[in-house]
Write an enzyme that holds these catalytic residues in place. Sequence first.
Site, PDB file in Angstrom:
ATOM      1  N   ARG A   1      43.807  -8.725  25.646  1.00  0.00           N
ATOM      2  CA  ARG A   1      42.849  -9.865  25.975  1.00  0.00           C
ATOM      3  C   ARG A   1      41.392 -10.518  25.273  1.00  0.00           C
ATOM      4  NH1 ARG A   1      43.423 -13.602  31.412  1.00  0.00           N
ATOM      5  NH2 ARG A   1      42.230 -11.515  32.224  1.00  0.00           N
TER       6      ARG A   1
ATOM      7  N   GLU B   1      54.974 -12.260  31.486  1.00  0.00           N
ATOM      8  CA  GLU B   1      54.949 -11.397  30.206  1.00  0.00           C
ATOM      9  C   GLU B   1      54.471 -10.073  30.987  1.00  0.00           C
ATOM     10  OE1 GLU B   1      52.210 -11.777  26.272  1.00  0.00           O
ATOM     11  OE2 GLU B   1      51.832 -13.602  28.120  1.00  0.00           O
TER      12      GLU B   1
ATOM     13  N   HIS C   1      58.673 -15.539  26.872  1.00  0.00           N
ATOM     14  CA  HIS C   1      58.145 -13.822  26.693  1.00  0.00           C
ATOM     15  C   HIS C   1      59.352 -13.958  28.507  1.00  0.00           C
ATOM     16  CE1 HIS C   1      54.853 -13.952  24.505  1.00  0.00           C
ATOM     17  NE2 HIS C   1      54.242 -14.087  25.349  1.00  0.00           N
TER      18      HIS C   1
ATOM     19  N   ASP D   1      53.694 -16.641  17.827  1.00  0.00           N
ATOM     20  CA  ASP D   1      53.110 -16.152  19.203  1.00  0.00           C
ATOM     21  C   ASP D   1      51.442 -16.166  18.601  1.00  0.00           C
ATOM     22  OD1 ASP D   1      51.478 -15.579  21.677  1.00  0.00           O
ATOM     23  OD2 ASP D   1      52.846 -13.841  22.142  1.00  0.00           O
TER      24      ASP D   1
END
Length: 451
Positions: free
Chosen positions: A81, A234, A268, A319
């Site tokens: 991330r 997720e 997810h 995604d």
Amino acid sequence: MQGWWFEAALLADGWAERVRMTAEDGRIVALAVGVDRAPEDERHGVALPGVANLHSHAFQRGMAGLAERRGPNADSFWTWREMMYRFANAIGPEELEAIAALAFVEMLESGFVQVGEFHYVHHDRDGAAFADPAEMGTRIAAAAAETGIGLTLLPVLYMASGFGGTTPRAEQARFAHDIHGYAKLIEASRRAVAGLDGARVGVAPHSLRAVPPEELAAAVAIGGEGPVHIHVAEQIGEVEDCLAHRGQRPVQWLLDHAPVDPRWCLVHATHVTPEELAGIARRGAVVGLCPITEANLGDGVFPAAAFLAAGGRFGVGSDSNVLIDLAQELRSLEYSQRLMQQGRNLVSSEGCPSTGRTLFESAGRGGAQALGVGFGLAPGARADFFTLDLGHPTLAGRTGDGLLDGFVFANGGGMIDGVWRGGRQWVRGGRHVARDAVVRRYKAALAGLGI
């Protein structure tokens, strides 16, 4: 009036041979089975209905491969991330449009005809709002118009960096809105897509960690009767934080506190209990699975076989767009079940023993439901379809469900020769008609970022 003749086609009521299809104004007028080709008809091998890609972050196509370097500590979704934030904060409107266009070209080339764009880069690089709240969404719409893909725009509500309403971090400033700003964003987004054929706007509360309970209810109300998409369960860390702050697992909390129904897509839902699976199935919601990304990020494996057995509905999405390939999404979904259960052909059933067809039709129906569009070749439906080249060696001697098994499980590329949306052909000979121009702009955009 347009006409096509197919050696075989998967129609809404099953396989048929020697099929003539006619369309007018982008919609199918008639289907005739077991007939000869009319002189004016285009001739093709196998026709399949186009599939919806229910979950995409288009801008992440530009960072494909950038996060595949080991860090000093254990890597995970949370370390990935950080690279995503760095990339998201570097792009401007022009770069977003160029990157999204390439992503949409690749989606169409793989058989996706509609995309659910879970769009959360809203503000300028410094976090300041644009004069038009939907400036970035307008660029997504422009990329869809150029490439021909159908668009369900899902502007994201992002309010907190974690459970408990933690203030968004500096690198999340481009995503954040209060609920009043979000209402203006949705209104502006509807204007942004108004000129696109078949476009829709839904709402996308990012996740339970990013949207407090009261604002979740308000966001759903803002969306009216449109689609509602949310990331949920997720990561194990998310499940643990939800238990600590709300006393329930995230999916169970949603089922108990939100009006989850067939409009909803739970993206997810990787870490779920059997009771949660049954609850999702009872509500008629769609689970949005992204097997390539979930494997790339090390998320875990959703129990798809058990969910289908319980009557659950799913669709697939690309995604993070690290690789865009409809067949591989479906293949990866089945293979994940095989690795987990040490068995084979786990999503199929006695009623439909073909694993390829089970995956294809389940994803087609679920994705269409999640994006508020149709699926299937039938009179009155949009002429959204793609064709397989029967000259491909893997398809030699295949008929019926064997064609879909080959497409899903033995497809190394080159099977799709044409893709149409609303009767207009966007892919010829396996290549999008605008590919060259789109790639040139994409390369220029990435070079300008210097990442």
